[in-house]
Design a protein around this motif. Structure first.
Motif, PDB file in Angstrom:
ATOM      1  N   CYS A 275       0.870  -1.169   0.000  1.00 28.66           N
ATOM      2  CA  CYS A 275       0.000   0.000   0.000  1.00 28.66           C
ATOM      3  C   CYS A 275       0.910   1.222   0.000  1.00 28.66           C
ATOM      4  O   CYS A 275       1.715   1.395   0.919  1.00 28.66           O
ATOM      5  N   ALA A 276       0.801   2.068  -1.032  1.00 29.60           N
ATOM      6  CA  ALA A 276       1.748   3.173  -1.172  1.00 29.60           C
ATOM      7  C   ALA A 276       1.090   4.546  -1.233  1.00 29.60           C
ATOM      8  O   ALA A 276       1.776   5.557  -1.099  1.00 29.60           O
ATOM      9  N   TYR A 277      -0.241   4.580  -1.424  1.00 32.55           N
ATOM     10  CA  TYR A 277      -0.934   5.851  -1.597  1.00 32.55           C
ATOM     11  C   TYR A 277      -1.994   6.007  -0.514  1.00 32.55           C
ATOM     12  O   TYR A 277      -2.320   5.041   0.191  1.00 32.55           O
ATOM     13  N   HIS A 278      -2.545   7.218  -0.390  1.00 28.58           N
ATOM     14  CA  HIS A 278      -3.469   7.494   0.713  1.00 28.58           C
ATOM     15  C   HIS A 278      -4.939   7.523   0.310  1.00 28.58           C
ATOM     16  O   HIS A 278      -5.815   7.531   1.179  1.00 28.58           O
ATOM     17  N   ASP A 279      -5.241   7.560  -1.006  1.00 29.45           N
ATOM     18  CA  ASP A 279      -6.629   7.719  -1.449  1.00 29.45           C
ATOM     19  C   ASP A 279      -7.082   6.472  -2.201  1.00 29.45           C
ATOM     20  O   ASP A 279      -6.538   6.143  -3.256  1.00 29.45           O
ATOM     21  N   HIS A 280      -8.089   5.782  -1.668  1.00 24.70           N
ATOM     22  CA  HIS A 280      -8.628   4.583  -2.323  1.00 24.70           C
ATOM     23  C   HIS A 280     -10.128   4.726  -2.541  1.00 24.70           C
ATOM     24  O   HIS A 280     -10.878   3.757  -2.453  1.00 24.70           O
ATOM     25  N   THR A 281     -10.532   5.956  -2.825  1.00 26.38           N
ATOM     26  CA  THR A 281     -11.921   6.246  -3.170  1.00 26.38           C
ATOM     27  C   THR A 281     -12.052   6.270  -4.690  1.00 26.38           C
ATOM     28  O   THR A 281     -11.089   6.020  -5.423  1.00 26.38           O
ATOM     29  N   GLU A 282     -13.241   6.616  -5.162  1.00 24.77           N
ATOM     30  CA  GLU A 282     -13.458   6.745  -6.607  1.00 24.77           C
ATOM     31  C   GLU A 282     -12.634   7.883  -7.207  1.00 24.77           C
ATOM     32  O   GLU A 282     -12.473   7.967  -8.428  1.00 24.77           O
ATOM     33  N   GLN A 283     -12.089   8.752  -6.359  1.00 29.70           N
ATOM     34  CA  GLN A 283     -11.257   9.853  -6.840  1.00 29.70           C
ATOM     35  C   GLN A 283      -9.787   9.453  -6.971  1.00 29.70           C
ATOM     36  O   GLN A 283      -8.950  10.270  -7.370  1.00 29.70           O
ATOM     37  N   SER A 284      -9.466   8.225  -6.668  1.00 27.14           N
ATOM     38  CA  SER A 284      -8.077   7.765  -6.783  1.00 27.14           C
ATOM     39  C   SER A 284      -7.569   7.932  -8.213  1.00 27.14           C
ATOM     40  O   SER A 284      -8.304   7.694  -9.176  1.00 27.14           O
ATOM     41  N   PRO A 285      -6.313   8.311  -8.385  1.00 21.26           N
ATOM     42  CA  PRO A 285      -5.746   8.414  -9.732  1.00 21.26           C
ATOM     43  C   PRO A 285      -5.403   7.063 -10.344  1.00 21.26           C
ATOM     44  O   PRO A 285      -4.989   7.003 -11.506  1.00 21.26           O
ATOM     45  N   TYR A 286      -5.587   5.977  -9.573  1.00 16.31           N
ATOM     46  CA  TYR A 286      -5.161   4.659 -10.030  1.00 16.31           C
ATOM     47  C   TYR A 286      -6.349   3.807 -10.467  1.00 16.31           C
ATOM     48  O   TYR A 286      -7.286   3.560  -9.710  1.00 16.31           O
ATOM     49  N   ALA A 287      -6.284   3.325 -11.701  1.00 17.37           N
ATOM     50  CA  ALA A 287      -7.388   2.556 -12.282  1.00 17.37           C
ATOM     51  C   ALA A 287      -7.663   1.273 -11.511  1.00 17.37           C
ATOM     52  O   ALA A 287      -8.819   0.851 -11.394  1.00 17.37           O
ATOM     53  N   SER A 288      -6.621   0.645 -10.976  1.00 13.09           N
ATOM     54  CA  SER A 288      -6.830  -0.621 -10.262  1.00 13.09           C
ATOM     55  C   SER A 288      -7.668  -0.422  -9.014  1.00 13.09           C
ATOM     56  O   SER A 288      -8.374  -1.335  -8.577  1.00 13.09           O
ATOM     57  N   VAL A 289      -7.618   0.754  -8.420  1.00 13.07           N
ATOM     58  CA  VAL A 289      -8.463   1.067  -7.258  1.00 13.07           C
ATOM     59  C   VAL A 289      -9.900   1.285  -7.712  1.00 13.07           C
ATOM     60  O   VAL A 289     -10.843   0.719  -7.151  1.00 13.07           O
ATOM     61  N   ARG A 290     -10.069   2.084  -8.749  1.00  8.75           N
ATOM     62  CA  ARG A 290     -11.426   2.433  -9.197  1.00  8.75           C
ATOM     63  C   ARG A 290     -12.172   1.232  -9.766  1.00  8.75           C
ATOM     64  O   ARG A 290     -13.401   1.183  -9.735  1.00  8.75           O
ATOM     65  N   SER A 291     -11.432   0.227 -10.258  1.00  9.20           N
ATOM     66  CA  SER A 291     -12.084  -0.932 -10.869  1.00  9.20           C
ATOM     67  C   SER A 291     -12.061  -2.165  -9.973  1.00  9.20           C
ATOM     68  O   SER A 291     -12.418  -3.249 -10.408  1.00  9.20           O
ATOM     69  N   SER A 292     -11.640  -1.997  -8.716  1.00 10.35           N
ATOM     70  CA  SER A 292     -11.532  -3.168  -7.832  1.00 10.35           C
ATOM     71  C   SER A 292     -12.889  -3.829  -7.669  1.00 10.35           C
ATOM     72  O   SER A 292     -13.914  -3.168  -7.484  1.00 10.35           O
ATOM     73  N   HIS A 293     -12.888  -5.156  -7.723  1.00  5.81           N
ATOM     74  CA  HIS A 293     -14.132  -5.925  -7.704  1.00  5.81           C
ATOM     75  C   HIS A 293     -14.346  -6.527  -6.322  1.00  5.81           C
ATOM     76  O   HIS A 293     -13.421  -7.036  -5.695  1.00  5.81           O
ATOM     77  N   LYS A 294     -15.574  -6.526  -5.858  1.00  5.39           N
ATOM     78  CA  LYS A 294     -15.879  -7.010  -4.517  1.00  5.39           C
ATOM     79  C   LYS A 294     -15.571  -8.489  -4.324  1.00  5.39           C
ATOM     80  O   LYS A 294     -15.439  -8.955  -3.208  1.00  5.39           O
ATOM     81  N   LYS A 295     -15.468  -9.254  -5.404  1.00 11.72           N
ATOM     82  CA  LYS A 295     -15.255 -10.689  -5.226  1.00 11.72           C
ATOM     83  C   LYS A 295     -13.815 -11.017  -4.860  1.00 11.72           C
ATOM     84  O   LYS A 295     -13.504 -12.138  -4.487  1.00 11.72           O
ATOM     85  N   TYR A 296     -12.900 -10.039  -4.961  1.00 10.46           N
ATOM     86  CA  TYR A 296     -11.507 -10.298  -4.643  1.00 10.46           C
ATOM     87  C   TYR A 296     -11.261 -10.149  -3.142  1.00 10.46           C
ATOM     88  O   TYR A 296     -12.067  -9.576  -2.413  1.00 10.46           O
ATOM     89  N   LEU A 297     -10.111 -10.638  -2.727  1.00 10.69           N
ATOM     90  CA  LEU A 297      -9.782 -10.642  -1.306  1.00 10.69           C
ATOM     91  C   LEU A 297      -9.778  -9.241  -0.706  1.00 10.69           C
ATOM     92  O   LEU A 297     -10.258  -9.015   0.390  1.00 10.69           O
ATOM     93  N   LEU A 298      -9.223  -8.292  -1.438  1.00 10.57           N
ATOM     94  CA  LEU A 298      -9.109  -6.933  -0.930  1.00 10.57           C
ATOM     95  C   LEU A 298      -9.866  -5.986  -1.854  1.00 10.57           C
ATOM     96  O   LEU A 298      -9.687  -6.019  -3.064  1.00 10.57           O
ATOM     97  N   THR A 299     -10.695  -5.143  -1.285  1.00  9.64           N
ATOM     98  CA  THR A 299     -11.427  -4.151  -2.070  1.00  9.64           C
ATOM     99  C   THR A 299     -10.986  -2.753  -1.650  1.00  9.64           C
ATOM    100  O   THR A 299     -10.393  -2.561  -0.587  1.00  9.64           O
ATOM    101  N   ALA A 300     -11.306  -1.776  -2.491  1.00  4.99           N
ATOM    102  CA  ALA A 300     -10.976  -0.394  -2.157  1.00  4.99           C
ATOM    103  C   ALA A 300     -11.663   0.026  -0.861  1.00  4.99           C
ATOM    104  O   ALA A 300     -11.087   0.734  -0.030  1.00  4.99           O
TER     105      ALA A 300
END
Length: 307
Positions: A181-206
């Motif tokens: 974990c390297a950044y502080h924002d994991h909301t829909e405003q995150s600059p990172y696509a992997s955060v914005r597209s994280s799927h609930k079925k995976y082990l870790l979600t945004a």
């Protein structure tokens, strides 16, 4: 493909629901402790403590069964700074010692929310400092010590490297960051696509990352502290040789890879590898899984270990 499906099933079985984590973390901690009740293991290990201010920091030392290695991996466990603890990583650290031939020192830093930032990085720094400045403790030299961590532990390893540069007491030669974990924002405003597209079925979600960070931070100002979120640093220079390993299906993927890019642009030696078809947390699985074996191949190559 059968192994890939098995890994997905195993990790999804550990996935969290969308309940309010603020009310559930104590139960989750209790379940993890019961599931990982410490027993006398079939490998060589012993416990030690490092004194720091008004408390002791437990560490657990694992040695490979057929080696008297003078090289050390100083390991910081994951668990979102909250749910992980030293017993839950016994098997991971034992496997790491056997696969690398290194002595592995696992650090049981104080966890949130009982102990919020900066308790965890300060504990990790203190243990690292003792091992670097007292080489007789484990009969090793500073240039043979590698910092390593997974997830929140990868965040802590990166933080300790930044702290070491800033404080000037010692300098790690290498660090291995597994899906940190390297950044502080994991909301829909995150600059990172992997955060914005994280799927609930995976082990870790945004959402779960946000839950962890809310319980970890002591103040909103922590979000801009590089020891809390390494990408908040204004200076990425003078860092150890770095290996960053990410998982394809992980909301933390893009920020971890961006951290590697920032380090490289600042003149550091950096390798970044993405493990295909892997989910966050995969390194905790046994080496029978192809993703874990591939991860170890990369680690051994980085450490210049021939197997």
């Amino acid at each position: 493909m059968a192994v890939n499906r098995l890994m997905r099933a195993a990790l999804r079985a550990l996935s969290y629901t969308d309940v309010d984590f603020g009310d559930q973390y104590k139960m989750q901690k209790k379940i993890i402790r019961i599931a990982n009740h410490h027993r006398k293991p079939p490998y060589k290990m012993w416990d030690h403590v490092v004194a720091y201010e008004n408390h002791a920091i437990p560490v657990r030392i694992f040695t490979p069964s057929d080696s008297e290695s003078k090289s050390i991996i100083l390991f910081f466990h994951g668990g979102g700074w909250i749910t992980g603890f030293i017993d839950s990583y016994d098997r991971v650290c034992a496997n790491l010692a056997e696969m690398t031939g290194y002595t592995v020192v696992s650090v049981d830093y104080r966890s949130a929310p009982e102990y919020r930032f900066p308790a965890a990085p300060e504990d990790c720094y203190r243990v690292t400092r003792e091992i670097f400045l007292e080489p007789s403790l484990l009969q090793t030299e500073p240039d043979r010590i590698t910092l390593m961590g997974d997830s929140a532990g990868g965040n802590l390893a990166a933080a300790v490297s930044l702290m070491a540069r800033d404080r000037g007491e010692f300098f790690p030669a290498r660090q291995i960051l597994l899906y940190p974990c390297a950044y502080h924002d994991h909301t829909e405003q995150s600059p990172y696509a992997s955060v914005r597209s994280s799927h609930k079925k995976y082990l870790l979600t945004a959402k779960r990352i946000n839950d962890y960070m809310a319980l970890y931070m002591a103040d909103e100002k922590d979000l801009q502290n590089p020891y809390f979120a390494p990408l908040a640093s204004k200076d990425f220079s003078n860092q150890p040789d770095t290996l960053i390993i990410t998982a394809e299906h992980d909301p933390l993927r893009d920020e971890a890879e961006d951290y590697g890019k920032r380090l490289k642009e600042a003149g550091n030696t950096v390798e970044v590898h993405r493990i295909p078809d892997a989910l966050h947390g995969f390194f905790a699985m046994p080496p029978v899984f192809s993703q874990v074996r591939d991860c170890y191949k990369i680690i051994l190559n980085f450490l210049k270990i021939e197997k």
